[in-house]
Write an enzyme that holds these catalytic residues in place. Structure first.
Site, short mmCIF file in Angstrom:
data_model
loop_
_atom_site.label_atom_id
_atom_site.label_comp_id
_atom_site.label_asym_id
_atom_site.label_seq_id
_atom_site.Cartn_x
_atom_site.Cartn_y
_atom_site.Cartn_z
N PHE A 80 0.82 -1.23 0.00
CA PHE A 80 0.00 0.00 0.00
C PHE A 80 0.84 1.27 0.00
O PHE A 80 0.34 2.34 0.30
CB PHE A 80 -0.97 0.00 1.19
CG PHE A 80 -1.80 -1.25 1.28
CD1 PHE A 80 -2.71 -1.54 0.29
CD2 PHE A 80 -1.64 -2.14 2.34
CE1 PHE A 80 -3.47 -2.70 0.35
CE2 PHE A 80 -2.40 -3.30 2.40
CZ PHE A 80 -3.31 -3.59 1.40
N ILE B 16 2.52 -7.42 -5.23
CA ILE B 16 2.28 -7.18 -3.80
C ILE B 16 0.89 -7.67 -3.38
O ILE B 16 0.33 -7.22 -2.39
CB ILE B 16 2.48 -5.70 -3.45
CG1 ILE B 16 1.55 -4.78 -4.26
CG2 ILE B 16 3.93 -5.29 -3.71
CD1 ILE B 16 1.62 -3.30 -3.83
N GLY B 17 0.37 -8.61 -4.18
CA GLY B 17 -0.97 -9.13 -3.91
C GLY B 17 -1.97 -8.68 -4.95
O GLY B 17 -3.13 -9.08 -4.93
N LYS C 245 -5.60 1.43 -17.74
CA LYS C 245 -5.22 2.42 -16.73
C LYS C 245 -4.99 1.66 -15.42
O LYS C 245 -5.46 0.56 -15.25
CB LYS C 245 -6.33 3.46 -16.54
CG LYS C 245 -6.58 4.33 -17.77
CD LYS C 245 -7.71 5.33 -17.52
CE LYS C 245 -7.91 6.24 -18.74
NZ LYS C 245 -9.08 7.15 -18.57
N GLU D 165 -5.29 1.76 -6.89
CA GLU D 165 -5.58 2.77 -5.87
C GLU D 165 -6.94 3.44 -6.00
O GLU D 165 -7.49 3.93 -5.01
CB GLU D 165 -4.44 3.81 -5.86
CG GLU D 165 -3.19 3.20 -5.25
CD GLU D 165 -1.91 3.95 -5.56
OE1 GLU D 165 -1.47 4.72 -4.71
OE2 GLU D 165 -1.33 3.75 -6.65
MO1 MOS Z 1 0.97 3.22 -3.74
S1 MOS Z 1 0.70 4.48 -2.09
O1 MOS Z 1 1.55 4.31 -4.91
O2 MOS Z 1 2.13 2.08 -3.25
#
Ligand code: MOS
Length: 697
Positions: free
Chosen positions: A236, A462-463, A659, A663
């Site tokens: 994150f 990262i998942g 895109k 996030e």
């Molecule tokens: Mo994300 S806060 O750009 O890893």
């Protein structure tokens, strides 16, 4: 790309290619790598928030059998200075925040190391600390730029004049608390020195950047450092760069001459791995009585530490969302005796859009306009502040299609009139956005004599499912089945790609994988299809391709819809329904995309209702640094949550037309919930999270 006989892999819901490895425990996370002779480190954090360490007494700790070393600023090897002062561990006696590392113990076992850490006596000269963000502080200043490189302030037209003469004005202040990243896998490192070469098994979003930081700190050739991070249990943003624990592991391994393992505890993550800054945001909107915006002003105050500046880009989304001739955004910072804030999923957009989208809801009510109509009325032709054309922008479609799917059309805007037994019911909407970044990347692909293909790029899964998406991209470009593709990620020895951040992994690494696969096909065609015993490899570097992209406004958009139930006696808020409708270019894998969206939306629900790091002013630290007291949603809090998307074709981004989606799911969710709470109760909560006491006070 794909030819007729084989169904395209892109667009299919291929299950995670590493799913079996993960559920059977074969996927190795950083602390799970088996290294012979490994020793264990435990940390000692400062017990004051500001001052200096007067002395470190390691006598009792060193007397414990199995303790190999106690390292502090008194005896640590010197490190080179780097930009990020958080990484200068044990280099000075100064204490800049409570919890900052003052010593580490290395021992034969983790238990011994932990016990010994409790025996290290540290004496301090404390000075008065200053940890509270407040708008009247004399040391508030304007940063030169905000993350990653946006201007701190912008101004167009005459916003003050427009505010002075407008039919309707909204002028409100919204506050968001400090919140901490809590990926399932805490940060962990195993450092191994062999001769002058350093290998680190690490949990990171960017092995290459971490390798560079270590090379700088330890003044060795980057080629002598390798960072290995094949699987990462969430990040994150907190794992977007080297954090202090990797430096401790590498320092300690050098001191004891053996490998050192250091996994942070959940509590230590609240001091050492960054967090989302608290914000105080003043939003001023001026509109005609028909809702046409005349001015938008967004002034942000946030914090940084005294040792390193991190300036979050909280008002940047406001620069691109809605049309208005007169506009201004400002960011101001206050350096406090606190850890340095850092990235947390959609830094900037996430807290900023909570404020903007709450203010839009307040404006809709003041103008007696439906909040969806208000947003559509202020849809800009081009990017408002830059004047650039959009590569694509389908916010209106998200609002309209989302409204139809959610069931918005018969909504009575009057607050506080729908009841179900003891519960008040309300619905709310908010827009969402996230920039579409793409970075240059390298990638390699090898055709092996056994008929399989190995794709390699120093990206990170990262998942998110990056390994799976890159498999799909390679399969289509090579026109072979996905089960012939092996993807290697998370190793600084692989061709360099950007950090898994900014929602740009697929676009950046994937763009390079397409080019590498195209180059391999050309090579294979030259060879007439015959693969030599040692295989054939092709490399690509998209730096020039990315630098030559046309100057367009590239953003993803979405609309978040929430239904809430509020118990007016207890203040309890439930969220029976959340719907996110997104316009994010081509969806590469519906199953993984849905997972990203609803994961982000769950984190937005958490931001709306639960998460806050509570500051103890006297001790100068965040108090609730464990999951008993720092609340995140459980399954019982997340009810009917759904994500959908509109068809969007955008050929101005990358070869896939995608895109980023990692996030955007969190952006706007908290505002949609806050707006729904207002609709249910008539109470406008302008300070997150929306806890019971803020509804029944
Ligand atoms: Mo994300 S806060 O750009 O890893």
């Amino acid at each position: 790309m794909a030819t007729a006989l084989r169904a395209p892999a892109i667009g299919s819901s291929l299950s995670r290619v590493d799913g079996r490895l993960k559920v059977t425990g074969q996927a190795l996370y950083a602390a799970e790598h088996q290294i012979s002779g490994v020793t264990h480190a435990a940390l000692v954090g400062a017990e004051i928030a500001a001052g200096v360490v007067r002395g470190v007494d390691a006598t009792a700790a060193l007397a414990l059998p199995g303790v190999l070393a106690v390292i502090s600023h008194e005896n640590a090897p010197r490190l080179a200075r780097v930009d990020d002062a958080e990484l200068a561990v044990f280099q000075s006696s100064a204490v800049a925040y409570r919890g900052q590392l003052v010593a580490a113990v290395v021992a034969e076992s983790l238990e011994t190391a932990r016990h010994a850490a409790g025996l290290v006596r540290v004496e301090y000269d404390a000075r008065e600390h200053d940890v509270a963000l407040r708008p009247d502080h004399p040391r508030i200043y304007q940063p030169e730029k905000v993350n990653p490189a946006y201007p701190s302030d912008t101004a167009h037209g005459d916003a003050d004049a427009a505010l002075g003469g407008a039919d309707v004005v909204v002028d409100e202040t919204y506050e968001t608390p400090a919140v901490h990243n809590n990926p399932m896998e805490p940060h962990a490192s195993i450092a191994v020195w062999a001769g002058g070469e350093l290998t680190v098994y690490e949990s990171t979003q960017g092995a290459a950047g971490t390798r560079d930081s270590l090379a700088e700190l330890f003044e060795v050739d980057p080629r002598a450092v390798r960072v290995v991070s094949p699987h990462v249990g969430g990040g994150f943003g907190s794992k977007g760069k080297a954090r202090p624990q990797i430096v401790v592991a590498a320092l300690a391994a050098r001191v004891v001459g053996r490998p050192v393992k250091l996994a942070l505890t959940r509590r230590e993550m609240f001091s050492l791995t960054g967090y989302r800054t608290p914000t105080i945001q003043r939003l001023r909107l001026a509109a005609n009585s028909d809702g046409a915006l005349q001015a938008i002003v967004h002034d942000v105050l946030e914090q940084t530490s005294t040792i390193t500046e991190f300036a979050e880009q909280t008002a940047t989304a406001t620069r691109i969302m809605y049309a208005a001739a007169n506009r201004r955004t400002t960011h101001r910072l206050l350096a406090l005796d606190v850890p340095t804030p850092s990235w947390m999923r959609a830094p900037g957009e996430c807290p900023g859009m909570y404020a903007l989208e709450s203010a839009l809801d307040e404006l809709a009510i003041a103008c007696r306009i439906d909040p969806i109509d208000l947003r559509i009325r202020n849809e800009p032709e081009v990017e408002p502040e830059s004047g650039k054309p959009w590569s694509s922008r389908n916010l209106v479609a998200c609002l309209r299609d989302g409204a139809a799917r959610f069931g918005w059309s018969d909504r009575d805007p009057t607050p506080g009139v729908r009841r179900d037994g003891n519960w008040l019911i309300g619905t709310g909407v908010a827009s969402s956005t996230y920039p579409t970044y793409r970075s240059g990347s390298r990638a390699a692909v090898e055709a092996r004599v056994d008929g399989r293909f190995t794709v390699s790029v120093c990206g990170a899964d990262i998942g998110t499912g990056a390994r799976t998406i890159l498999t799909q991209i390679a399969a289509d470009t090579l026109d072979v089945p996905t089960d012939l593709i092996d993807v290697e990620l998370g190793d600084s020895a692989l061709p360099r790609g950007p950090v898994a951040g900014g929602s740009m992994g697929t676009g950046s690494w994937g763009g390079a994988v397409v080019r590498a696969c195209e180059a391999l096909r050309a090579k294979l065609a030259e060879l007439g299809g015959a693969i030599p015993d040692d295989g054939v490899e092709a490399l690509a570097d998209t730096a020039d391709e990315v630098a030559a992209l046309p100057k367009l406004a590239r953003h993803a958009f979405g609309a978040q819809f929430a239904e809430v139930r509020v118990n007016p006696k207890t203040g309890e808020v439930r969220v029976p329904r959340l719907l996110g409708m997104f316009a994010v270019g081509r969806i590469m894998n519906p199953k993984l995309a849905r997972s990203q969206f609803i994961g982000g939306m769950t984190m937005g629900l958490s931001m709306a209702l639960f998460e806050q790091s509570l500051l103890d002013l006297e001790f100068g630290d965040y108090l609730n640094h464990d999951f008993a007291q720092y609340h995140v949603p459980s399954a019982a809090d997340v009810l009917d949550i759904d994500a959908a998307w509109v068809d969007e074709h955008d050929d101005q981004l990358n070869p896939m037309g995608s895109k980023g989606i990692g996030e955007i799911g969190i952006v706007g969710t908290a505002a949609a919930i806050a707006n729904a709470v207002h609709h249910a109760t008539g109470i406008r909560v302008r300070r997150l999270p929306i806890t019971s006491e803020r509804l029944i006070a």
